[in-house]
Motif scaffolding. Structure first.
Motif, PDB file in Angstrom:
ATOM      1  N   UNK A  13      19.638   9.339 -16.537  1.00  0.00           N
ATOM      2  CA  UNK A  13      18.697   9.328 -17.253  1.00  0.00           C
ATOM      3  C   UNK A  13      17.172   8.499 -16.575  1.00  0.00           C
ATOM      4  N   UNK A  14      15.737   9.699 -16.682  1.00  0.00           N
ATOM      5  CA  UNK A  14      15.160   9.563 -16.355  1.00  0.00           C
ATOM      6  C   UNK A  14      14.108   8.360 -17.322  1.00  0.00           C
ATOM      7  N   UNK A  15      13.870   7.137 -16.566  1.00  0.00           N
ATOM      8  CA  UNK A  15      12.940   6.058 -17.086  1.00  0.00           C
ATOM      9  C   UNK A  15      11.306   6.411 -16.999  1.00  0.00           C
ATOM     10  N   UNK A  16      11.145   6.928 -15.743  1.00  0.00           N
ATOM     11  CA  UNK A  16       9.526   7.719 -16.004  1.00  0.00           C
ATOM     12  C   UNK A  16       8.951   8.587 -14.279  1.00  0.00           C
ATOM     13  N   UNK A  91      23.647   6.212 -17.147  1.00  0.00           N
ATOM     14  CA  UNK A  91      24.101   5.428 -18.481  1.00  0.00           C
ATOM     15  C   UNK A  91      25.726   5.321 -18.320  1.00  0.00           C
ATOM     16  N   UNK A  92      25.910   4.193 -19.424  1.00  0.00           N
ATOM     17  CA  UNK A  92      27.191   4.358 -19.409  1.00  0.00           C
ATOM     18  C   UNK A  92      27.915   5.542 -19.839  1.00  0.00           C
ATOM     19  N   UNK A  93      29.140   5.317 -19.170  1.00  0.00           N
ATOM     20  CA  UNK A  93      30.101   7.028 -19.405  1.00  0.00           C
ATOM     21  C   UNK A  93      31.307   6.404 -19.356  1.00  0.00           C
ATOM     22  N   UNK A  94      32.406   7.151 -20.542  1.00  0.00           N
ATOM     23  CA  UNK A  94      33.626   7.144 -20.616  1.00  0.00           C
ATOM     24  C   UNK A  94      34.359   7.599 -19.365  1.00  0.00           C
ATOM     25  N   UNK A  95      35.556   6.841 -18.982  1.00  0.00           N
ATOM     26  CA  UNK A  95      36.156   7.095 -17.775  1.00  0.00           C
ATOM     27  C   UNK A  95      36.691   8.176 -17.275  1.00  0.00           C
ATOM     28  N   UNK A  96      36.924   9.187 -16.863  1.00  0.00           N
ATOM     29  CA  UNK A  96      36.914  10.095 -16.326  1.00  0.00           C
ATOM     30  C   UNK A  96      37.478  10.244 -14.965  1.00  0.00           C
ATOM     31  N   UNK A 139      19.070  16.736 -18.395  1.00  0.00           N
ATOM     32  CA  UNK A 139      19.494  17.490 -17.937  1.00  0.00           C
ATOM     33  C   UNK A 139      19.249  18.444 -17.033  1.00  0.00           C
ATOM     34  N   UNK A 140      17.799  18.470 -16.748  1.00  0.00           N
ATOM     35  CA  UNK A 140      17.329  19.050 -16.227  1.00  0.00           C
ATOM     36  C   UNK A 140      17.188  18.467 -14.313  1.00  0.00           C
ATOM     37  N   UNK A 141      17.068  17.112 -14.911  1.00  0.00           N
ATOM     38  CA  UNK A 141      17.244  16.222 -13.027  1.00  0.00           C
ATOM     39  C   UNK A 141      18.627  16.357 -12.957  1.00  0.00           C
ATOM     40  N   UNK A 142      19.592  15.945 -13.516  1.00  0.00           N
ATOM     41  CA  UNK A 142      21.012  16.558 -13.572  1.00  0.00           C
ATOM     42  C   UNK A 142      21.721  17.617 -12.971  1.00  0.00           C
ATOM     43  N   UNK A 215      25.107  11.455 -24.802  1.00  0.00           N
ATOM     44  CA  UNK A 215      24.023  10.818 -23.819  1.00  0.00           C
ATOM     45  C   UNK A 215      22.699  11.493 -24.413  1.00  0.00           C
ATOM     46  N   UNK A 216      22.225  12.117 -25.324  1.00  0.00           N
ATOM     47  CA  UNK A 216      21.446  12.823 -25.968  1.00  0.00           C
ATOM     48  C   UNK A 216      21.573  11.588 -27.247  1.00  0.00           C
ATOM     49  N   UNK A 217      22.098  11.699 -28.091  1.00  0.00           N
ATOM     50  CA  UNK A 217      21.767  10.921 -29.071  1.00  0.00           C
ATOM     51  C   UNK A 217      21.722   9.016 -28.699  1.00  0.00           C
ATOM     52  N   UNK A 218      21.995   8.948 -27.691  1.00  0.00           N
ATOM     53  CA  UNK A 218      21.562   7.857 -26.817  1.00  0.00           C
ATOM     54  C   UNK A 218      20.498   7.719 -27.229  1.00  0.00           C
ATOM     55  N   UNK A 219      19.235   8.666 -25.462  1.00  0.00           N
ATOM     56  CA  UNK A 219      18.717   9.096 -25.557  1.00  0.00           C
ATOM     57  C   UNK A 219      17.435   8.934 -26.457  1.00  0.00           C
ATOM     58  N   UNK A 220      18.221   9.390 -27.889  1.00  0.00           N
ATOM     59  CA  UNK A 220      17.787   9.178 -29.552  1.00  0.00           C
ATOM     60  C   UNK A 220      16.421   8.135 -30.095  1.00  0.00           C
TER      61      UNK A 220
END
Length: 266
Positions: A13-16, A91-96, A139-142, A215-220
């Motif tokens: 997640x890019x914060x700045x 971001x926090x994520x499910x464990x895979x 997405x582009x930063x990833x 992940x996008x929903x959390x950002x929005x």
């Protein structure tokens, strides 16, 4: 050396971010940040100390600074230095089952390279005022981090099929998951695509696509004034109730609870 570990199934997640230039000599700010930092130098030099290690990053140089470690300057950064920065966290994520790799601490001699071109493309996106900026920036930063972590060599092999699928799914985050569309895009049977993706990432394509959507929903929800229904529509869910149920299943909280908790952290 304080390494930043990149997980190929996590979403940064890019914060700045932005392009800066020094109008006068200055020292790097003294801080212990709760975010990681990527710095790429286009002109001049950046001098920064991380913990007890001194770093000198000159033109064509890249450096990553890790969160939770003190950063400060011992030496003046010269007037005319021009650099791009990105502040980010994961971001926090499910464990895979995932593939982990350290991001390079420093890279040098990148002027005119394909790596610099990728950084400049991301810099252009950060500077854009188009509506697609906020939607695609993470997405582009990833993709950029993945390139730097796994295959930033000029002689790197072509991307794996799973990487190509990840990119396709990220570019179609607001569309319903479609086996037929995947077969048409990659000219392989869905069974074959699913088997390769599972073997290389440890999860199904549907799981990965759902994870991108959330992940996008959390950002929005945390950074815009969209209603829950609008956020649901933006990531491809026509039914807000179904979206809320899936959101709770994947994050442990409802969209409203998540938005409230995010607001309290600001």
């Amino acid at each position: 050396m304080n390494e930043i570990i990149f997980n190929n199934t996590s979403m940064p997640v890019v914060s700045g971010c932005g392009l800066l230039a020094a109008s006068e000599p200055f020292y790097h700010i003294d801080r212990t940040a709760d975010f990681n930092v990527m710095i790429y130098v286009f002109e001049g030099a950046i001098y920064v100390t991380e913990g007890t290690e001194d770093y000198e990053t000159e033109r064509g140089g890249l450096i990553f600074l890790k969160n939770g470690i003190r950063h400060f300057g011992k030496r003046e950064i010269p007037k005319g230095t021009r650099w791009f920065y990105a502040h980010f966290y994961f971001n926090e994520a499910p464990v895979y089952e995932s593939i982990f790799a350290p991001l390079p601490k420093c890279l040098a001699g990148l002027s005119g390279s394909g790596t610099e071109e990728r950084i400049m493309e991301f810099c252009d996106l950060c500077s854009s005022e188009s509506g697609s900026r906020d939607r695609y920036i993470n997405l582009r930063f990833a993709e950029l981090l993945s390139f730097l972590a796994y295959d930033q060599s000029e002689n790197a092999p072509p991307p794996k099929l799973s990487d190509r699928i990840c990119r396709y799914l990220s570019e179609n985050i607001s569309s319903p998951f479609s086996a037929k569309a995947l077969e048409g895009e990659f000219f392989l049977s869905y069974k074959r695509l699913a088997a390769v993706f599972k073997a290389e990432t440890g999860m199904s394509m549907q799981q990965y696509h759902d994870r991108l959507k959330m992940a996008e929903a959390r950002r929005l929800l945390s950074s815009t004034l969209m209603t829950v229904g609008e956020a649901a529509m933006a990531v491809g869910y026509q039914d807000p109730l179904y979206f809320s149920r899936r959101f709770r299943e994947m994050t442990g909280s409802s969209p409203t609870e998540y938005r409230r908790a995010a607001a309290m952290k600001m």
